[in-house]
Motif scaffolding. Structure first.
Motif, PDB file in Angstrom:
ATOM      1  N   ALA A 267      37.524  44.609  73.396  1.00  0.00           N
ATOM      2  CA  ALA A 267      37.636  44.441  74.843  1.00  0.00           C
ATOM      3  C   ALA A 267      36.265  44.487  75.509  1.00  0.00           C
ATOM      4  N   MET A 268      35.396  45.390  75.039  1.00  0.00           N
ATOM      5  CA  MET A 268      34.059  45.501  75.616  1.00  0.00           C
ATOM      6  C   MET A 268      33.213  44.265  75.306  1.00  0.00           C
ATOM      7  N   LEU A 269      33.427  43.683  74.142  1.00  0.00           N
ATOM      8  CA  LEU A 269      32.711  42.450  73.799  1.00  0.00           C
ATOM      9  C   LEU A 269      33.128  41.313  74.726  1.00  0.00           C
ATOM     10  N   ASP A 270      34.439  41.121  74.884  1.00  0.00           N
ATOM     11  CA  ASP A 270      34.903  40.041  75.770  1.00  0.00           C
ATOM     12  C   ASP A 270      34.497  40.305  77.214  1.00  0.00           C
TER      13      ASP A 270
ATOM     14  N   MET B 103      46.397  56.509  63.017  1.00  0.00           N
ATOM     15  CA  MET B 103      46.429  55.034  62.984  1.00  0.00           C
ATOM     16  C   MET B 103      46.276  54.451  64.383  1.00  0.00           C
ATOM     17  N   HIS B 104      46.913  55.102  65.349  1.00  0.00           N
ATOM     18  CA  HIS B 104      46.836  54.607  66.723  1.00  0.00           C
ATOM     19  C   HIS B 104      45.419  54.790  67.282  1.00  0.00           C
ATOM     20  N   ALA B 105      44.781  55.895  66.932  1.00  0.00           N
ATOM     21  CA  ALA B 105      43.408  56.128  67.392  1.00  0.00           C
ATOM     22  C   ALA B 105      42.457  55.089  66.812  1.00  0.00           C
ATOM     23  N   ILE B 106      42.629  54.772  65.533  1.00  0.00           N
ATOM     24  CA  ILE B 106      41.791  53.751  64.893  1.00  0.00           C
ATOM     25  C   ILE B 106      42.025  52.395  65.536  1.00  0.00           C
ATOM     26  N   THR B 107      43.293  52.062  65.785  1.00  0.00           N
ATOM     27  CA  THR B 107      43.616  50.802  66.463  1.00  0.00           C
ATOM     28  C   THR B 107      42.957  50.748  67.836  1.00  0.00           C
ATOM     29  N   SER B 108      43.049  51.822  68.581  1.00  0.00           N
ATOM     30  CA  SER B 108      42.474  51.850  69.933  1.00  0.00           C
ATOM     31  C   SER B 108      40.954  51.726  69.907  1.00  0.00           C
ATOM     32  N   ALA B 109      40.305  52.414  68.982  1.00  0.00           N
ATOM     33  CA  ALA B 109      38.845  52.343  68.898  1.00  0.00           C
ATOM     34  C   ALA B 109      38.386  50.935  68.568  1.00  0.00           C
ATOM     35  N   ASN B 110      39.059  50.309  67.613  1.00  0.00           N
ATOM     36  CA  ASN B 110      38.717  48.933  67.237  1.00  0.00           C
ATOM     37  C   ASN B 110      38.896  47.991  68.427  1.00  0.00           C
TER      38      ASN B 110
END
Length: 555
Positions: free
Chosen positions: A142-145, A130-137
């Motif tokens: 962050a890269m978009l902003d 769950m934490h990996a999925i949260t981080s990837a999302n």
């Protein structure tokens, strides 16, 4: 009477290598997370890919009470019961979300003497998926902003950003926020939103990806925004797909654990069924089919949500089909559907049961529409009266439905032996699985097929926002994708107060969004929230840990 966690903590777990050995998995094919948890390696999948498939059994339910009707408990107990009658079975489940664990519903590792262990680990951080999925999302966000801050060469329109940040926690304060208010160096100010991790497209992608290459392709296909000129912007345009995949390289591997009686259990992925597609990963299910004679899996909430999406989305992409469907029904849920308040469903009330039982009839008929044999599992609770249980049995006979009384919560596998035998019999019956709609239909035609044939709606209405969004989906060439309808779990309609077996109601589609990487169109009805909130008295109030590290209060 022992609580679920007390039962779990008194259990004698087998070392996970011994559980793996039962289904022919060697130590070299395990990646250990302590003594009792392991990830299953890619090498295992490669080795067994030519094995014949076992029988696939889907566990679903009628429309539930807010506390749920015991699908996971039934699934775990059915797996244990299969072992009791000499059948080689694996259960394949979703991983729990922290939102319900600390909210109203509690954990999702079963209950009583039909649990998946170690339940504390599973209900908390487990193997970190769950934490990996949260981080990837959130990396993509962050890269978009950052792209906008660093000159915005793609011309991204901040007013048309589609991807939302996520968190695996019920936090209503984050539903709608403003970011970038710290001056020039801290980002461009804009409206932003959070959704719960299990509702994210990254979660859906992890659960539908065939392998790591497919995962990367799907992540790159996420539609994240539109430019000022109206052109779509994808995650691959931000060059985010590679790094997102790197964060998920271990999370894509299924997790092996065990039931209270040592039955192998593969847990992987955890999308909600009311706001996502509600099924565990394709990789986990297909692996279980290669390793056992029976794979028993479950889909979230009632059959109008989880089962419909399992059958119309997951089965299409995975190339699988069920041999039998188990439909979980309870006295308390039928009384709830008969108009009894949730605080009174434990009290005997045959009149309310008779009023609400039509809900069971609708679910039986709906599952039959897919051409698969159905077995009703009457999940026994300690408060059920014998008169109520006999009434449900008579109703099933009148409907011509196979059924079995299940007491796996109180008796473990022994309490599910009758159900296991009925399921084995059902798996040998002729089946002609067919999805409820054709992929060549338009988005609206697919929505209306589900709304009318499964929900029983008389009409589907569309807001102007939904009409515009559907036109945009068509413009992007995504009209041929399946639909994933976000809807309340408490009713066959989009109104949670419309219980039982409503007729002549209308469904309102308020908006539509394209999950291009996952490969479906999300259709929003009613007031469904993609970031739930905590109740007035959350389950977190009762959870604690003592000085020895022993957790208390988990369901």
């Amino acid at each position: 009477m022992l609580t679920d966690i007390e039962i779990a903590q008194q259990a004698q777990l087998l070392p996970i290598r011994e559980v793996a050995a039962q289904i022919g998995i060697s130590e070299d094919e395990l990646e250990f997370y302590g003594k009792y948890k392991a990830k299953l390696s890619d090498e295992l999948g490669d080795r067994v890919q030519n094995n014949p498939d076992g029988k696939l059994v889907l566990v679903t339910a009628i429309n539930p009470t807010p506390a749920g009707e015991g699908k996971t408990t039934t699934t775990a107990g059915l797996g244990q019961a299969m072992a009791k009658i000499g059948k080689k079975a694996i259960i394949a489940l979703r991983e729990p979300s922290l939102g319900p664990v600390f909210g109203i519903k509690g954990g999702a590792a079963g209950g009583g003497y039909a649990q998946v262990l170690p339940m504390e680990d599973i209900n908390l951080h487990f193997t970190g998926d769950m934490h990996a999925i949260t981080s990837a999302n959130n990396l993509c966000c962050a890269m978009l902003d950052n792209h906008i801050q660093q000159g915005n060469s793609l011309g991204i329109d901040p007013r048309r950003i589609l991807i939302k940040r996520c968190l695996d926690m019920n936090d209503r304060a984050l539903r709608n926020i403003i970011v970038g208010l710290g001056g020039k160096v801290n980002g461009v100010p804009r409206e932003d939103h959070f959704i719960i991790t299990v509702a994210s497209e990254v979660m859906a992608i992890l659960c539908l990806a065939a392998d790591i290459d497919d995962l990367k392709r799907r992540l790159g296909n996420i539609l994240v925004a539109y430019s000022y000129s109206g052109e779509p912007v994808y995650a691959r345009d931000l060059k985010a797909d590679g790094a997102m995949t790197a964060l998920l390289k271990d999370a894509i591997k299924p997790n092996l654990v065990q039931t209270l009686e040592g039955t192998p259990a593969i847990m992987h992925g955890g999308p909600f069924a009311n706001i996502a597609h509600g099924c565990n990963s394709v990789r986990a299910t297909k692996l279980a089919l290669k390793l056992a004679d029976y794979c028993i899996t479950e889909a979230g909430f009632g059959s109008d949500l989880g089962a419909e999406k399992f059958l119309d989305i997951k089965c299409r992409y995975a190339g699988i089909k069920p041999s039998a469907i188990v439909l979980v029904a309870t006295c308390r849920a039928l009384k709830y559907n008969g108009g009894v308040p949730k605080t009174e469903v434990a009290e005997p009330n045959l009149d309310a049961l008779a009023c609400g039982i039509a809900n069971l009839g609708v679910h039986i008929e709906n599952m039959r529409k897919y051409g698969v044999p159905v077995v009703v599992a009457i999940n026994r609770f300690g408060t059920d009266s014998e008169e109520e249980l006999r009434y449900i049995e008579r109703y099933c006979r009148e409907k011509g439905a196979d059924f079995a009384l299940s007491d796996v919560f109180g008796k473990g596998g022994e309490g599910g032996v009758e159900l296991a035998r009925k399921v084995v019999e059902a798996c040998e019956k002729p089946a002609s699985f067919i999805p409820i709609y054709d992929m060549n239909l338009t988005v609206k035609e697919k929505i209306e097929a589900v709304a009318k044939r499964i929900y029983g709606a008389a009409r589907v209405n569309y807001t102007s926002a939904a009409e515009k969004a559907i036109a945009e989906v068509r413009k992007l060439g995504a009209d041929a994708l399946p639909v994933c309808i976000a809807k309340t779990q408490y009713s066959l309609s989009d109104d949670p107060a419309l219980l039982g077996a409503p007729k002549d109601f209308e469904i309102t589609v308020r908006n539509v969004s394209l999950s291009n990487g996952a490969g479906f169109t999300v259709v929003y009805t009613g007031d469904i929230m993609t970031m739930p909130g905590l109740p007035k008295t959350p389950a977190a109030h009762g959870i604690d840990v003592n000085s020895d590290g022993r957790i208390t209060g988990l369901f």
